[in-house]
Structures are given as structure tokens and as C-alpha cells.
Design an enzyme around this catalytic site. Sequence first.
Site, PDB file in Angstrom:
ATOM      1  N   LYS A 140      -7.937 -14.218  16.863  1.00  0.00           N
ATOM      2  CA  LYS A 140      -8.154 -13.718  15.487  1.00  0.00           C
ATOM      3  C   LYS A 140      -9.570 -13.220  15.244  1.00  0.00           C
ATOM      4  O   LYS A 140     -10.011 -13.125  14.109  1.00  0.00           O
ATOM      5  CB  LYS A 140      -7.761 -14.792  14.459  1.00  0.00           C
ATOM      6  N   HIS A 188      -2.151  10.325  -1.182  1.00  0.00           N
ATOM      7  CA  HIS A 188      -2.555   9.138  -1.924  1.00  0.00           C
ATOM      8  C   HIS A 188      -2.479   9.371  -3.428  1.00  0.00           C
ATOM      9  O   HIS A 188      -2.169   8.466  -4.177  1.00  0.00           O
ATOM     10  CB  HIS A 188      -3.966   8.712  -1.509  1.00  0.00           C
ATOM     11  N   GLU A 203       0.830  -1.198   0.000  1.00  0.00           N
ATOM     12  CA  GLU A 203       0.000   0.000   0.000  1.00  0.00           C
ATOM     13  C   GLU A 203       0.865   1.247   0.000  1.00  0.00           C
ATOM     14  O   GLU A 203       1.450   1.607   1.018  1.00  0.00           O
ATOM     15  CB  GLU A 203      -0.918  -0.002   1.228  1.00  0.00           C
ATOM     16  N   ASP A 241       2.206 -14.265  12.603  1.00  0.00           N
ATOM     17  CA  ASP A 241       0.957 -14.721  11.994  1.00  0.00           C
ATOM     18  C   ASP A 241       0.119 -13.483  11.674  1.00  0.00           C
ATOM     19  O   ASP A 241      -0.394 -12.810  12.563  1.00  0.00           O
ATOM     20  CB  ASP A 241       0.215 -15.629  12.981  1.00  0.00           C
TER      21      ASP A 241
END
Lengths: 419, 419, 419, 419
Positions: free
Chosen positions: A247, A414, A102, A322
Site C-alpha cells: 500500500k 467533465h 466520479e 482492498d
Amino acid sequence: MLTAYANYQFSIIHSPLDLRDLPTQLSSYQRIDMRRTRIEAELGVDLKHVEPRTEILGTSEQKNCEQMFGVVPIPVGYAGPLTVTFSNGQRSELHLPLATTEGALVASVNRGAKATVAGITIVRTVNHGMTRTIAFGIKNPSASLRASQESRIKNVRFSIEAIVNGIRNNERQWKAAAEATSGHLKVMSYDIDISKQYVFLTTAFDTDEAMGMNMVTIASQAIADWLTANVEGTECVTVAGNVDSDKKPSRRTHERGRGFDVTCVADVSPETIRDVLKTTPEALLRVADAKLVIGSSLAGAIGHNLHAANVVAALYLATGQDVAHTVEGSLADTEVIQHGGSLRIQVRLPALLVGVRGGGTELPAQAQCRALLMKNKSGLPGKQQLAESVAAAVLAGELSLLAAQATNTLAKAHEKLGR
Amino acid sequence: MLTAYANYQFSIIHSPLDLRDLPTQLSSYQRIDMRRTRIEAELGVDLKHVEPRTEILGTSEQKNCEQMFGVVPIPVGYAGPLTVTFSNGQRSELHLPLATTEGALVASVNRGAKATVAGITIVRTVNHGMTRTIAFGIKNPSASLRASQESRIKNVRFSIEAIVNGIRNNERQWKAAAEATSGHLKVMSYDIDISKQYVFLTTAFDTDEAMGMNMVTIASQAIADWLTANVEGTECVTVAGNVDSDKKPSRRTHERGRGFDVTCVADVSPETIRDVLKTTPEALLRVADAKLVIGSSLAGAIGHNLHAANVVAALYLATGQDVAHTVEGSLADTEVIQHGGSLRIQVRLPALLVGVRGGGTELPAQAQCRALLMKNKSGLPGKQQLAESVAAAVLAGELSLLAAQATNTLAKAHEKLGR
Amino acid sequence: MLTAYANYQFSIIHSPLDLRDLPTQLSSYQRIDMRRTRIEAELGVDLKHVEPRTEILGTSEQKNCEQMFGVVPIPVGYAGPLTVTFSNGQRSELHLPLATTEGALVASVNRGAKATVAGITIVRTVNHGMTRTIAFGIKNPSASLRASQESRIKNVRFSIEAIVNGIRNNERQWKAAAEATSGHLKVMSYDIDISKQYVFLTTAFDTDEAMGMNMVTIASQAIADWLTANVEGTECVTVAGNVDSDKKPSRRTHERGRGFDVTCVADVSPETIRDVLKTTPEALLRVADAKLVIGSSLAGAIGHNLHAANVVAALYLATGQDVAHTVEGSLADTEVIQHGGSLRIQVRLPALLVGVRGGGTELPAQAQCRALLMKNKSGLPGKQQLAESVAAAVLAGELSLLAAQATNTLAKAHEKLGR
Amino acid sequence: MLTAYANYQFSIIHSPLDLRDLPTQLSSYQRIDMRRTRIEAELGVDLKHVEPRTEILGTSEQKNCEQMFGVVPIPVGYAGPLTVTFSNGQRSELHLPLATTEGALVASVNRGAKATVAGITIVRTVNHGMTRTIAFGIKNPSASLRASQESRIKNVRFSIEAIVNGIRNNERQWKAAAEATSGHLKVMSYDIDISKQYVFLTTAFDTDEAMGMNMVTIASQAIADWLTANVEGTECVTVAGNVDSDKKPSRRTHERGRGFDVTCVADVSPETIRDVLKTTPEALLRVADAKLVIGSSLAGAIGHNLHAANVVAALYLATGQDVAHTVEGSLADTEVIQHGGSLRIQVRLPALLVGVRGGGTELPAQAQCRALLMKNKSGLPGKQQLAESVAAAVLAGELSLLAAQATNTLAKAHEKLGR
């Protein structure tokens, strides 16, 4: 060897697509290559760009990814140095490897590092340990029917209390059973919740240098086995009963913490806000109020932050954590207040689940990025230093994005950097 | 050229560590190489394993990652084929590239694919569009003091209503301003929330084939610019006011959806449960009740699922999505019920934020993994096919993990596959 | 006297409407009468039906209600007897005075009493004490500016920590200050939360036989006074900082409890379900699943119950409790499971805030209703017996309404009894 | 008659305690008297203070309270006048009858009325109607087994969709069935939620001048009857499926509103804050920030207010509303901001459930208190005027308590007035 390999490769092309049990005498690279070749042939797709360099494989094909047929490379950019005072008072400079696709993220964290050059301080770190929740139920409910009917008057208390008492009265034994599964694991504490016909036992473990989710699952199975064998009428419904909410975002993780619960703070002077962030304390306070206090509350969010998940994900990916634990990372709370003549920004990350051994952390490239991040030793245990470093990086990212929004330059950044 | 490069490299080694503005005439690979060399020299760390192969770079150094100095390779494994009926009735087989370092994940999804061989059906897909929330406030509050005092009795209504009316009465104009920023963007709808002295305008955009977060930020800035220029007394506090809760878990995203909101379902026969999953419908229902209904609720979780984030993260990484959007993926709800003679498992993913253009999706390896996943065309728009494919893969992962927990083999699988 | 009274009454009719400072030599009844007469004359309304009987006034006009001009009578109905085993093992029969204007409520609880004739058992009672949260802030933030600027590098830790340390290091002293305010009050425990520039100190008090909200407010003021006087830089923002969430529904109260946290349970045989409740265990389980587990969760409710608030309000009104604490009563969780051959219904009420002294409990009619409810002594402290009695009555109400819904007779009951 | 009554009374004293079916030829007063006498005799308690005056009984013994044996009188105090501008622009003065036993409440609201003498304005009122949720399930799930097995491939969509389609396609008919149950009831709108094997139909009704909970239960039963009779495979699990969360606190009620959703606002000048509230705007803003924004959020509260429940309960009791609906009243949001030169306080009450007919509203004393409160006609429908009046009174209470906390006089007020 080469011939056998070629023959094998040939033969599998004509059999149904099964990529699992390739000859163990082959190298990881060869197996990966065979799978990729096979998929390409069967499905007519081109996979040449996922071909790995041999030297970055490490154990990945054997331990980290079944039916592995290649790699996706995630770009890693540098941000820093970031000036941090760890919770033990050690002052250090951090070099951040951020793995991301990104655009603008690395640049943003880098600016945050400049704006916090006076230093980010870790003010509180609690190690809650890695938790796992076992759900127990009553064994063979229909068999207990007759007994219950015979003694309906007296047996008014929960028979489920037998399970609870079994847990409480045998702490020493089931903890020993858990700790026998690994020399690197210790039981730190436990909690009991009762709901409907279930007893939830949530155990917190010290897992040494590993993040430890696998270790605690194995240890929880040992606890479940011990209790079902020794406490009459007890049945294990699941060793992963979701009270730990691994999670998944939950209020319990947000409120009580899980893994490392780190709070850090930085004071930013009006001059730095003007020169580096190109804005004013008032503008930052107003954005923080509208966005973090009011906007997040309107959304019913757990955690009030700007983009903690971005920085957590980038550092987790780079260092072999993870990446699905980014979910817990997103529960961060960022607060901005006036403090003396400065602007104070504080970030609490209630659940950083990291390791410096096991999982993806030992893959060659990931291990090198981790070595870069942890280059300067703090004297803290490695896992804690890593958690505190992630927290500090998140703060830099929060401050920088806050400033971009206060100056209406978010869109411009951006336009320029992210496409 | 080579000489110039060597000279430049030499010179920067002796200047303070700044990796940003390297000569534009160099190739991406050369710049990456210079940065890595420089970091190694300055910090004495070894980064050779993060060296990329030239052919996988694509635009990454220019567009996806500032100060890029290398890559971390994430292993990709194959699971499938997965039999899916898309929401338009098209039946297809999916081949899943799962990028992960967590052992057992690929094997688990693969087993889920086998257990759903009768097919997973997408029963509902809603495209809510990509949202962005602008926070507006009253401009120059102190100036409005005198006016307010002069008319305290009559001016009883919110002056903040002027902002709301400005939005409502000029829809056509500010939408046009937004849509002028890109030929690929359309305004779908908008919502207004008012709290304290702020007006939050949440706009939903159709962003064509891109995930579109950058596009909507730019378009939101255009909306903000139009409204502040044309509605007196209006000030833009931030173009990212957190009601959209991008990359943060929130009840609003869970309840109302964001991006693609996909529900899929599979019926699994008792025979398949016995033969493939090695358990019984009753055991699966009991685990689902304890874990998904009760355990998640005790935790105060948003979303009740097993490990949706794992599968979402693995497919997002492989196909070049923004992995921080795994946070929204974790809001999934998984429900298991008896249905006729079968067990029915349903998964709703309220917020899949994906694209098939832009961001990391066009990097060479990522594009190839996406081509593998989307090999069979459904006739749906590409982005929607991708979202429905992710949802189906999540269902396979949920079913398989549910079974592992029902048979107490979760720990065994981790002992064998994940270390 | 009579003449003076008449004169006074006459005169006030012609002065502006102020009902406060009536002559203290008059009786409560006379003052109430004057106010009512005065309102009637000024506003032309008829208030004769709110005229009280003298003997029920007690202290109400002096202590419970300023500017009192009458009473509204709330009808009280009888339900029972209800068979209960208190938490100390004492079995007893309860007679319930339910104050309500909602037809069908008394009849419903009465049926619940019949259906639990085998007995309701209090399985757990925790007395969390009455809590009050003080919010502290930093005193004179602008004055601390210069000091802060002089020592920006070193003073990285929260100065707010000075407040926290002040609390922790002076426990003995501020507790003594609190306990000096009343011989009936003891500090049980305390919690600290930090957010933004505030430190929230939540203290739990044992308030003897009173509900104690007023006592703990006075004691909290004493704590606040001691700490602001003795810990430099500390300022009390408010002695009621909402972390206690008094009379507001909150997850914290639901999860941690407040006042009495009571859990009770009853086993109902299939025969009783058939004969008294006119339904089946299966039907009850299905309604409970749809309504309590799924419906409440869809609504995002805190607490999953049927109508706990109805029974809590009726008993609170009858016995002179603060009826606004019905809010906390509504946080109850009702669960229904199969247990042996019976249906087990369990209710947890996390926050019953009751007293047997002070407030409205000593008014004549309320005191008599309380005496009826507590006729049979259990050996428990009076306040705890009252809390456990309320919990048992709630369970009876939950069971009965559940059955009405399972048989589709809810509408019929309302057609017949409630209009 | 008298003789028969005496005989009957005598005989029941010696039979088991059953207070239900007393002779219908007796008056309400006589039946109440008999029950009280009987309880006194059986249990040896004194209930003379709960004896009602005949003229306040109204229908209470027949319609509002089964097995009624007396009344508890709740003291009613006067606060006001309160200056309000209703949502139709009509300005009026309100006289508040507050029924309470909590000392200081009436005095506090009275002071709030003085501080808002410039006027409270109702800025928004939405009538969401009274809602009721029916939960539907699939009828006879086992019978659908064979059909399902025969067509497993094709029948992939939810059969639960048949229920949803049945609702959608027959709107006209089931609405007609609902509206046939009462000439005072109209269906306004409906929502559908699907979860697990249930379809939740939440219907919103206009119930004319009544609060209407009973009416909507009866109408919902008619809807359920129509749909189960006409849509194959549909079963009604319960007509009260908790998505409406009646008398339970829920995010859905808070976010979407129920009954009357009223927002009101008042601007208070610095002079009034100084002279009436004895504090400063700054102090009020600081308490509001610490308590309402931060404290409530730490508690995980739904709704951020000071003590809305107190004022709601007091007005509900006085005017014969269902006091258990105080729970919904507690979901209020109070916000305080600077606005021009004044302090603006705004209160939103998302769910005021009131009526001016039926339930307890027609009891003699309650009807008189309602007539006092609604003395000045606004031109609005009576129920809406009542709801807006309650909202304005809550604002007065919020402002006054806020000031008491800002001046540290809360404890003092309780020392003086509440004991």
C-alpha cells in the site's frame, strides 16, 4: 428478545460512548442499528441514510468492520462488453461493474471498450505471489559486547551473517512452519536484503484464491517465531518491514512486480481512431509523448500512465477487494507506439493484488458484481482471470482518456458528465 | 406512466445490450432497476443485492455514475473520539466514520485514538491548491521550417521561448479567462517546465469548497484556448500533462505538496505506551527505524509510512471523496523520535485532495458521514478542517499499527479480526 | 632526420591548424612537441609546463590520447599503510598512491588508515562483469505494414517478441560470435528489457584483466551483427543503449551492481575513536544518522556516503583507470552502527570498474603507482585485488571525514591543509 | 645544505615509514624526492616515472597534496576549434585541452566541433552558487525532559521550531558571521529542510573566482558557531549534512541545480549530418529516443545523457578543477528534436562546479591549459566563461557519440583508437 434489545439500547444511551461489545445474541443488523441510534442520540447527527438493507450484510459486521454502524452505498455503473483474449488464448467478453462517484469514468471506459472491439490481448502474466518482509535484528546487542571484545581480531565478519546463514540453512524448516499455518498457503521464493543492523527476509507466498495479506502476515509470524527460536541471537523486529511496500508506491514493486504482473496490448486501426475516438493516430502519439514520457518523467513519477488508479479502484470496490491496493495499481506503465498500420497501446500493471475469496469479496453485493465480471469462464484460476480482466479494463480506460485529451474534449466531458 | 415503463422495459430486453439512453421521464430508481433487470436477463446473473434504497440515490444516477445499475454497500465503522488541536489552535473531538471491508482497521484506529488521548496537534497546513498541467507545443512545426532556415544564424534561441514569453507576458489575461469559467475558482500561482519540444504550464487553483478536479480541468481548457488563440505558434497538446501527476505517485507531489499539505504530531507518554499500546518506547523506535527508515528506503518508496493509504481510503469513501486520490495519500511520511520524556510521532501528508461540495460528497449517506466527522466546528474553512481531520486519523492509525508490530501482535489481530 | 623534422615543423606553422596527421616516422615526443609549438605559435599561448618527460610517454600519444600536445601532472601523495583482510582471508598492508590536487584528502585517508589499524575486512565481493546494452528495434516498420493489416486479428502478440525469441533461442550462436572477438572475453549472463518498440539486451562479460569497456563494445557489435543477420526483422538501434548506464548514476547500477560489487567493514574501538579520531562513538553515530540516513534521503541521492568519489578518483587517476567511472564509485553506501563494544562502519561500493591491463593502466607512471598499491600479492586475480583495495581505501576516507565532521574540525582542516 | 639533506635522507631510511614532517627548509622537490626514495627503499618498488619536473610543482607539495612523492602525467590532447555564442551574445572560438587516457575521446569531441561549426549557443546560465548544508539538532535532549513534562499540553509545537525561528529571525547576523570569514564570499540565499530531529540549513554562497568548497565549509562553520552560541538549545551536528550532496548524485542537484546550471543548444543541418557525421537526422532521433529517453529511464538514471562525464572529467583534469565533481557533471540531460529543417540538440548541465582561482587551478601546467581554453575573452566573469565552455564541449561530445552509435561505428572507433 425484543424487550431485552430495547432495554439494552436504552441503557447504553446513558453510558459513555462505547460501541464495541454489544450482545452476541443480537443479529448484525440489530447491533448496527443500536450503534447508529446511539451515535445519533449522543452527537445529534442524522445517520438514517447509512442504514443498510439486511440482505447485503453478509459477514460484514462480524468480520469486515468493527463497530459497524451502517454502510455507504457506492454507485455501480456498467461498461462493456470488453473483448479480451486471456493469456491462455481464450477469447471472451467482459462485463465491467465500475463502482465510482466520479462522473464520466464509466462513460469513458465504455468508449474504450468500443474502441478496442478488435480485442485486447493479455501478452504476459507473472504471478509473483503475495510478499511480506520480516525485519530481523541482533538479539540483546549489549550482551554480545564481551564476546565481541574477547575476539575482536577473529570475529571480523558480520555476526549478522549468522542470521543470514540461519535463514539459508534452515529453509526447509521455516517454510514448513509457514505452510503449517494454512492449507491454502505455499512459500514460492524468498529474498534477503541486509542494511544497517537489520536482515530483511521477503517471502513470496502462493495464497490460493485469496488476496492473502492476512494469511501471509500470520505465516510470516510463524517464520519469525521459528527462526528466533532456532537461530541463536536472532530477534524479530517486525513482521512487516516495508521492503514489500504494501500500500505504498515503490520502485521495487514497480520493477520487480508483486501479486499479478500483467501486460496487455491492443491494436487500434486508423478507422476506429477516426470513427470511435474522433481523432488521429498522430494526435494520440503526440499526447502520449508529452504526457506519458515527458510529463511523468518531469514529475519524477513511478509509473507512467493516465489514470489507471481510477479503473483499478472502481473494479476493486465493486468486487470487494482492498481498495487501498489501488496504490499499487497506480504504478502502471502505458505506452503507445505505431505498429504496422495501427496504433498499439500497451499497459503493464506490475502489481494487481486481488482475491476471489476472503476479505470483502464474499459480501453479497460484491460477490454478485464479481460474478458479473467473471461470468464467462476462461479456464484460468479465478484470481488470475480477475487480474487479467482488471488489466484489460485499465487499458480501455487509458485509451479513452488519451483520446479525450487529444481532442481537447476532456473538459467538455467533465462539463457534461462530471459535476 | 407505469404502462409505458413496462413496455419500454420489455422492448429493450430484446434489443442489443445498450444501457445508456433510457427515458428521462423515468426516475433514477426506475432507470437503475431497468438496467439491472436487463443485465440479469441478458447475462443470467443475479444482481438483487446491489439494488439500492431509493433514499440514498441523491444525484448519483444523473451525475456520479453513468449506466448505473445499483450500489455496492461499504461497511462503515466508528472510531474515536480523537482529540485534535486544529492549526488555528481550536481543540476538538473527532468522530471517525471509516468505510472499509478490511477487518482490524477500525479497531486499530480506535486504539490509536485512545493512545493519543493527550491530543494530536496539527502543526502546519499549507494549501497548495489543486493543480493541473497543460502541455503546449509548437504549432505546425513543418511550416516554421522555411523561416528557421532563412534565419539560422540569428534565430539561435528557442522558438519555444515564444510560448514561455507568451505565458509570462499575458498572465492577467489568461488568468481572467480561467476565472471566468467559475465563480468558485481563483488562480493561486503557476510553474513552467520545459522539456524537449514541450512547455508545461502547471497552474494551482483555489477551488473554494470543492475538491475541484473538474473545475480546474475546465479552467485549464480556457487557459489553453486563450493562449493558443493569442500567442502565435502555440498549440495545446493536452490539458492534463502529468506534471501534476494526478492519481499517480511522484516525487514532485511528495516534495512540493498538492492540495492540502498537513503535518501533525503527537507526544505519547511512556505510561500510555505501556498501558494502552502494551509496549515500550524503545521497541517502537526500533520498529520505526527498521521499517520506516531502512525498509522503505530499500524498497525505493516515495514516502515512508506504515499504512496511511488504509485510513485515507476509509475516510475518503465514507465522506464521498474520489477514492483514487488515495494514491496521493500513500505518499505520507511518518517519523518517530524521542522528545523529552515522551515519544513523538509526526506524520506529514503532502497531498490531501478533498472537498465538501460536489462529486460524491453530496450523496445522502456520504453527506451524513461527513456531517458526523465534522460535527464540531473548528472555525477553519470546511475543506481544511476535513483535511486536518484526515491527517489526525492517519496519525492514530500509524501509531496503533506501529505498536502492533512492536509487540508481534499484528498477526494475532489479523487472526482474530480480519479473515 | 633533424632537418626534415625542422622543415616539417616550419611548414605546418603556416597552414591551417590541424594537428592530426603528423609523420609516423617521428617519435611520440616529437609529434607532441610539434603540436605544442604549433598551438603556441598560432594562438600565442605558453604551454611549456605541459611538456612531458620522454620516459613517461609510453603508448599515450599513439593509443590513449589523439592530438596529444603534452601532459598535466597530477600530484600523488602517500597514505597508509592500510591493514586489510581480502575476501580470500589473506591479510595484507596496502600502500595508497592518491593522485589529487585537493588539499587535506591524503591526510584524511592517512588518518583513516591509522584508525582502522585493527583491520578492514572485505566481507563480500561479487564480480558482475562489465555490461553493455544493445537496443534492438523492428526493421523497416513501414514494410511490415501490409502484412500486419492482412492479419490484424491473429497477429495480436508483439512482433517484438520475435526479437526476444531470436535472442533466447540462439544464445549459443551469438555468444560464440561475441567470444570470437577476443580471447580475453567471455559472456557471463544477459538480461532483456522491453519498452516501447525496443528490446534492450544487456550482456555481462568477463573481460579478464582489463576493465574492458572497449572489448565489450566490440563484442556487443558482434552480437548485434549476428542477431540482425540471423533474426528476421531485427535492427540494431545502438550498441550502447544506456540501460548499462555507463558513467551515469542509476538506481539499477546501485541496486544490481556492475563490475566489482565490494562490501567491506571495520570495527573501531572506543579507545581508537578517542585517541586517533578525537571523538566519541555517540558523536559519530549522530553525524552518520543526520548526514547519511536523513540528509542523503532529503536530497534524493542514489547512494548514501560521505565522499567516496574523492578516494575513488584519486586511486583511479594514480593507477590509470578511466576517471569518468568515478561516477559509479559515487554510488557507495556507508553505514555506521554500534556492534558489541565497538563502532562498526561498513561501505558497499556496488560498481568498481577497474583493470590491470589496457587503457591508461600501462602508462609508465601509472603502472608504477599500481605496482606500489598492489605490492603485496593476495592470491586473488589482480583486478579483484585492485577493486578490494579501492574499497578499503574508501572506507578509511569515510571514517576519517565522519570524525572530522563530528568534531567540527572539517573547517579547520581545510583552513590548514586545503586552500 | 646538501650535506644536511643527504644525512637526513640517510637517517629516515632506517626509521619507521613516516613521510610527513620533513624539514621545511628543504624545497618541495627535495621533499618529494626524499619520500619517493624512501618508499622505493622500504618497499622495493620502482617509482622513477612519477618523478616530477621541478617547474610544474607550483604549490602542489605545500597546498594540494600531503605526503606528495611524485606526479602521474595525464596526456592532454587538442580538440577544436569549437564555435560558441556565450550567454551574453559574444561569439567565440574555443580551443579544448582534454586530459584523458581513453583513446577515441579527443577524436570524438573534435568531430563534434566540426559538426557544430554553425555554432553552439548558450541559451541559459543560472549561477546557483556553491551550497553547503549544516545539520542542526536539539542540544542536550535529556535536559529538556523536565521542562517538556511540565508543559506537555501547551508545548505542542516542535521545540525544533525554535531552531528554525532562530535561523529566520537572525539572518542578518549569521550572514555577517559567514561573510566575515572571507572577502571573496557572499551569502546568496538559503533553504531549510526539517526531518526527524534535525534542521538542515542549506546556504548558497557566491565565492567569487574560486570553486569555493573550502571557503563555504569555513563560512558554514562560522554560521554554525554563531547560531549555536546565540540560539538556545541549538547544536551543530555537522557542517556537511549531505542535502547539498557534494560529489554524490541526487535528484535535488538535478532538479534545482548547483553552481553553474548551463543549457546550450546547437542546430545541425541535414547536410552536416550527412557530410560530417555520416548519418541521417532520422537515425540520430531514433538512437536518442531508444537510448536517452527509454534506456536511461529503464535504468532509473538521474540525468539522461550519452557520456557527459567523459568530457567534464577531461576538462576538469586539464584545468585543475576537483575531478570528483565529475559526479555532478554526469547529471546532464541531452535532448534531440527536429526543429525546422534542422536537428536540434540541447544539453543541460545542472551543476558545473568550477573555479579559476585556488585548488588545482593555479598549478603551472593546469594554469596553462586553462589559459588555452579561455584564450578568447567573452566579457563574462572568468568562472562563468569556463562553465559555459565546458557545457559547449559536452554538447560536441554528445553529438559525436550519438552519431557514432547511429552508424554502428562506435565499435570500429574503439577498435582503431582505443585499446
